[in-house]
Design an enzyme around this catalytic site. Structure first.
Site, mmCIF file in Angstrom:
data_model
loop_
_atom_site.group_PDB
_atom_site.id
_atom_site.type_symbol
_atom_site.label_atom_id
_atom_site.label_comp_id
_atom_site.label_asym_id
_atom_site.label_seq_id
_atom_site.Cartn_x
_atom_site.Cartn_y
_atom_site.Cartn_z
ATOM 1 N N LYS A 47 77.859 6.112 11.641
ATOM 2 C CA LYS A 47 78.001 6.417 13.065
ATOM 3 C C LYS A 47 78.088 7.915 13.332
ATOM 4 C CE LYS A 47 78.288 1.972 13.266
ATOM 5 N NZ LYS A 47 77.076 1.168 13.450
ATOM 6 N N TYR A 63 80.796 -13.106 11.124
ATOM 7 C CA TYR A 63 81.061 -11.665 11.130
ATOM 8 C C TYR A 63 82.456 -11.378 10.577
ATOM 9 C CZ TYR A 63 82.049 -6.975 12.810
ATOM 10 O OH TYR A 63 82.408 -5.647 12.874
ATOM 11 N N TYR A 100 80.155 -4.830 6.336
ATOM 12 C CA TYR A 100 78.774 -4.350 6.429
ATOM 13 C C TYR A 100 78.158 -4.095 5.057
ATOM 14 C CZ TYR A 100 79.979 -3.751 11.322
ATOM 15 O OH TYR A 100 80.376 -3.991 12.608
#
Length: 335
Positions: free
Chosen positions: A50, A264, A290
């Site tokens: 990010k 998730y 992730y």
């Protein structure tokens, strides 16, 4: 393609290393050679993917005179941590909405890891239930900022819009330059794909420079059809911002969503093995949400011979700062 035309705040530690993974390659066998692009080393509050996006997002926010960043993510969001860090670095306030996507009362998940770092860096946190309309929640927080005389800048989850994706157009340029300098022929890139910005930026960037390197996104949440559609739409839009949307074709976006597991943020034995193997071969720290799922997919596909004879670059999107938030989950799965 001229990225200097876009406002940018420069704080990432770039270029990030491109390194071989000799022990992982040996452990997996199959005739593939694995390398890693260390975007866990971008520097901002521990780094992660990010940070590249936030350079462009902060550039636009500062150009607009914003004094408050408003963003959202899951409780243990790496994006939120890095946004809170960027706000602190530029003397801005940071309003954060955390969606309780993972149903757990675990103290470590709800108060440690990234959540602890969010608070340490001055982020103002507000939790909402799973399934909330997060766009509406962002606007609600932004309106509260306006009501008290502030000027908000809204950043979508994962920083995944055309502005944020420019960070991974830049990464694509950087990666190709590194490979050229090292004489490294890359046959494939593998990375986690979630909010779509990283995957889409890479697709757009590689298409625009004509690198012809396929990207395999390992999904962490959505089904394959939905994930590919989201990534392709954003890749085309990003390329259009740069003046060449027609260069991105649908075939360039490929996602394998067979490794999501139960949902998730829910780890399984494949994820635990991926965390252990990466750490105990080349000392690479992954996260369960992730990079752990992306590595789970890479390991399984490698064992099935999918990468035979290839040189594969795993793009590490970061996340180790959140590991302590999963201590109770990891306990008993480290042996």
């Amino acid at each position: 393609m001229h990225l200097a035309r876009f406002p940018r705040a420069r704080f990432a530690h770039l270029p990030t290393p491109l390194e071989p993974l000799p022990r992982l390659s040996e452990a997996l066998g199959g005739g593939a050679q694995f390398w890693i692009k260390r975007d866990d080393c971008t520097g901002l509050a521990g780094g992660g993917n990010k940070t590249r996006k936030l350079e462009f997002l902060l550039g636009e926010a500062l150009a607009q005179g914003a004094d408050t960043l408003v963003t959202q993510g899951a409780v243990q969001s790496n994006h939120v941590r890095q946004t809170a860090a960027a706000a602190a670095r530029y003397g801005m306030a940071c309003e954060i909405i955390l969606e309780e996507r993972v149903q757990t009362n675990a103290v470590d998940y709800n108060h440690s890891g990234n959540v602890l770092l969010d608070r340490l860096m001055g982020g103002q946190l507000r939790n909402v239930p799973a399934g909330s309309d997060m766009n509406a929640e962002l606007e609600k927080s932004a309106e509260q900022v306006r009501a008290r005389g502030g000027k908000p800048y809204i950043i979508p989850g994962g920083g995944s819009n055309t502005v944020g994706a420019l960070g991974y157009v830049d990464c694509a340029i950087e990666l190709v330059a590194q490979a050229n300098a090292q004489g490294l022929v890359i046959d494939r890139i593998v990375t986690a794909t979630g909010s779509a910005g990283t995957h889409a930026g890479l697709v757009a960037g590689l298409a625009l420079v004509g690198a012809d390197i396929p990207i395999l996104g390992i999904g962490v949440r959505a089904p394959k059809e939905a994930q590919e559609a989201n990534v392709h739409k954003l890749a085309v839009a990003t390329a259009e911002v740069l003046g060449h949307g027609e260069r991105v074709t649908r075939e360039m976006t490929v996602a394998n969503c067979d490794y999501v597991g139960a949902g998730y943020g829910i780890a399984d034995e494949g994820v635990f093995e991926a965390l252990r193997l990466a750490a105990r071969t080349d000392a690479i720290l992954l996260d369960p949400v992730y990079t752990g799922k992306a590595m789970k997919g890479l390991i399984d596909l490698a064992r099935k011979g999918h990468f035979k004879g290839e040189t594969v670059v795993f793009l590490h999107t970061g996340g180790a700062q959140g590991l302590s938030g999963y201590a109770s989950v990891l306990e008993g799965n480290l042996a």
